[in-house]
Design a protein around this motif. Structure first.
Motif, PDB file in Angstrom:
ATOM      1  N   UNK A 112       0.734  -1.153  -0.108  1.00  0.00           N
ATOM      2  CA  UNK A 112      -0.124  -0.087   0.006  1.00  0.00           C
ATOM      3  C   UNK A 112       0.893   1.228   0.070  1.00  0.00           C
ATOM      4  N   UNK A 113       2.284   1.101  -0.270  1.00  0.00           N
ATOM      5  CA  UNK A 113       2.904   2.366  -0.239  1.00  0.00           C
ATOM      6  C   UNK A 113       3.415   2.767   1.079  1.00  0.00           C
ATOM      7  N   UNK A 114       3.034   1.938   2.154  1.00  0.00           N
ATOM      8  CA  UNK A 114       3.466   2.351   3.581  1.00  0.00           C
ATOM      9  C   UNK A 114       4.757   1.839   3.827  1.00  0.00           C
ATOM     10  N   UNK A 115       5.536   2.757   4.944  1.00  0.00           N
ATOM     11  CA  UNK A 115       6.806   2.138   5.239  1.00  0.00           C
ATOM     12  C   UNK A 115       6.547   1.717   6.650  1.00  0.00           C
ATOM     13  N   UNK A 116       6.780   0.222   6.564  1.00  0.00           N
ATOM     14  CA  UNK A 116       6.750  -0.592   7.907  1.00  0.00           C
ATOM     15  C   UNK A 116       8.081  -0.535   8.574  1.00  0.00           C
ATOM     16  N   UNK A 117       7.893  -0.246  10.022  1.00  0.00           N
ATOM     17  CA  UNK A 117       9.114  -0.136  10.949  1.00  0.00           C
ATOM     18  C   UNK A 117       8.597  -1.168  11.824  1.00  0.00           C
ATOM     19  N   UNK A 118      10.164  -1.919  12.455  1.00  0.00           N
ATOM     20  CA  UNK A 118       9.573  -2.797  13.398  1.00  0.00           C
ATOM     21  C   UNK A 118       9.772  -2.001  14.855  1.00  0.00           C
ATOM     22  N   UNK A 119       8.787  -2.479  15.694  1.00  0.00           N
ATOM     23  CA  UNK A 119       8.707  -1.914  17.094  1.00  0.00           C
ATOM     24  C   UNK A 119       9.588  -2.643  18.097  1.00  0.00           C
ATOM     25  N   UNK A 120      10.553  -2.043  18.365  1.00  0.00           N
ATOM     26  CA  UNK A 120      11.421  -2.987  19.438  1.00  0.00           C
ATOM     27  C   UNK A 120      10.986  -3.087  20.781  1.00  0.00           C
ATOM     28  N   UNK A 121      11.288  -4.341  21.303  1.00  0.00           N
ATOM     29  CA  UNK A 121      10.989  -4.545  22.803  1.00  0.00           C
ATOM     30  C   UNK A 121      12.302  -4.479  23.534  1.00  0.00           C
ATOM     31  N   UNK A 122      12.233  -4.430  24.882  1.00  0.00           N
ATOM     32  CA  UNK A 122      13.408  -4.288  25.670  1.00  0.00           C
ATOM     33  C   UNK A 122      14.275  -5.610  25.619  1.00  0.00           C
ATOM     34  N   UNK A 123      13.425  -6.680  25.841  1.00  0.00           N
ATOM     35  CA  UNK A 123      14.204  -7.989  26.091  1.00  0.00           C
ATOM     36  C   UNK A 123      13.763  -9.207  25.267  1.00  0.00           C
ATOM     37  N   UNK A 124      12.691  -9.036  24.353  1.00  0.00           N
ATOM     38  CA  UNK A 124      12.186  -9.805  23.350  1.00  0.00           C
ATOM     39  C   UNK A 124      13.182  -9.642  22.389  1.00  0.00           C
ATOM     40  N   UNK A 139      14.244  -9.245  18.785  1.00  0.00           N
ATOM     41  CA  UNK A 139      14.093  -8.240  17.507  1.00  0.00           C
ATOM     42  C   UNK A 139      15.133  -8.101  16.569  1.00  0.00           C
ATOM     43  N   UNK A 140      15.817  -7.051  16.695  1.00  0.00           N
ATOM     44  CA  UNK A 140      16.686  -6.672  15.810  1.00  0.00           C
ATOM     45  C   UNK A 140      17.964  -7.747  16.267  1.00  0.00           C
ATOM     46  N   UNK A 141      18.192  -8.320  14.933  1.00  0.00           N
ATOM     47  CA  UNK A 141      19.236  -9.619  15.081  1.00  0.00           C
ATOM     48  C   UNK A 141      20.525  -9.285  15.518  1.00  0.00           C
ATOM     49  N   UNK A 142      21.000  -7.870  15.523  1.00  0.00           N
ATOM     50  CA  UNK A 142      22.175  -7.430  15.715  1.00  0.00           C
ATOM     51  C   UNK A 142      22.358  -6.880  17.178  1.00  0.00           C
ATOM     52  N   UNK A 143      21.181  -7.134  17.897  1.00  0.00           N
ATOM     53  CA  UNK A 143      21.227  -6.700  19.314  1.00  0.00           C
ATOM     54  C   UNK A 143      21.586  -8.014  20.118  1.00  0.00           C
ATOM     55  N   UNK A 144      22.692  -7.839  21.094  1.00  0.00           N
ATOM     56  CA  UNK A 144      22.917  -8.711  22.008  1.00  0.00           C
ATOM     57  C   UNK A 144      22.076  -9.254  22.995  1.00  0.00           C
ATOM     58  N   UNK A 145      21.515 -10.328  22.969  1.00  0.00           N
ATOM     59  CA  UNK A 145      20.642 -10.810  24.196  1.00  0.00           C
ATOM     60  C   UNK A 145      20.824 -10.057  25.511  1.00  0.00           C
ATOM     61  N   UNK A 146      19.974  -9.483  26.173  1.00  0.00           N
ATOM     62  CA  UNK A 146      20.191  -8.936  27.473  1.00  0.00           C
ATOM     63  C   UNK A 146      20.071 -10.084  28.658  1.00  0.00           C
TER      64      UNK A 146
END
Length: 246
Positions: free
Chosen positions: A1-13, A15-22
């Motif tokens: 639909x021409x929308x830009x989808x962005x991922x909503x981050x969570x603090x511990x779950x 999400x971002x594959x380059x973020x080290x697990x907390x």
């Protein structure tokens, strides 16, 4: 639909594959933990609390945004820009091995897209509104205003609600310098140190010779329990000694 989808981050779950697990123990991130259970359901069949979460994200409710992060952990677009729609996509995550990721830079996860868990929902979506009304979780602007007014009245009156409000306020101040898990560890360590010191003090009072010499009596917080067994044993020992003397 021409929308830009962005991922909503969570603090511990994940999400971002380059973020080290907390590191969370012994802190229990309840929202992130519940998200794991939500993903176990069938696509399109979400529980009421999850739909309510999406609705409050669309409304950009501050209390909900604080659950997702603070400061640099929360993207600027999530708090500043308008959210016109939200959808839920289900991924399956795996840890990467030494050949797939770097210890310092990642990626730490690899993920496979499974399915679209929920279709796009927009603010005021009638499907979401009717579903939350049936679950008694829908709140209009008028009722939200009344709730905030009632809440302000409760915390203005001395009592448990005011005490909890003050406690949350002081914890929020500490969160500017410490994370949730650090606060939990600080409280746990303080409680253990206090318990160890109190236990040492009680043992010192019980083992003190002053109590035995009659200089003072220790307070009987827990009076000794006598079931008669000790008295009976003492009587039998005395009878045995008398028989030996005879």
């Amino acid at each position: 639909h021409g929308k830009e989808w962005r991922e909503i981050p969570f603090r511990f779950k994940p999400g971002n594959t380059s973020r080290i697990p907390g590191f969370i123990v012994p802190h229990q991130p309840r929202l992130d933990w519940q998200m794991w259970f939500a993903a176990l359901g069938q696509p399109g069949a979400a529980r009421p609390w999850f739909i309510s979460l999406l609705n409050r994200l669309l409304q950009k409710e501050k209390t909900v945004l604080r659950l997702l992060g603070k400061g640099e952990d929360l993207p600027e677009w999530l708090s500043e820009e308008e959210i016109t729609g939200v959808r839920v996509v289900k991924y399956l995550y795996h840890y990467t091995n030494a050949s797939e990721g770097n210890l310092w830079e990642g990626p730490y996860w690899k993920r496979d897209k499974k399915t679209e868990f929920l279709p796009e929902l927009s603010p005021g979506d009638p499907r979401m509104k009717n579903y939350l009304k049936q679950a008694k979780l829908w709140e209009s602007r008028k009722s939200a205003k009344k709730r905030r007014k009632r809440r302000r009245k409760e915390i203005a009156t001395p009592g448990i609600p005011r005490a909890l409000h003050v406690l949350r306020r002081e914890v929020s101040r500490l969160e500017k310098s410490f994370s949730h898990e650090q606060l939990v560890w600080l409280g746990l360590t303080t409680a253990l140190c206090f318990g160890a010191a109190l236990g040492a003090l009680i043992r010192a009072c019980c083992c003190c010779g002053c109590c035995q010499r009659g200089r003072f009596s220790a307070p009987a917080f827990f009076p000794p329990y006598d079931d008669g067994w000790g008295t009976e044993l003492e009587r039998k020992m005395k009878n045995l000694e008398m028989k030996k003397k005879q």
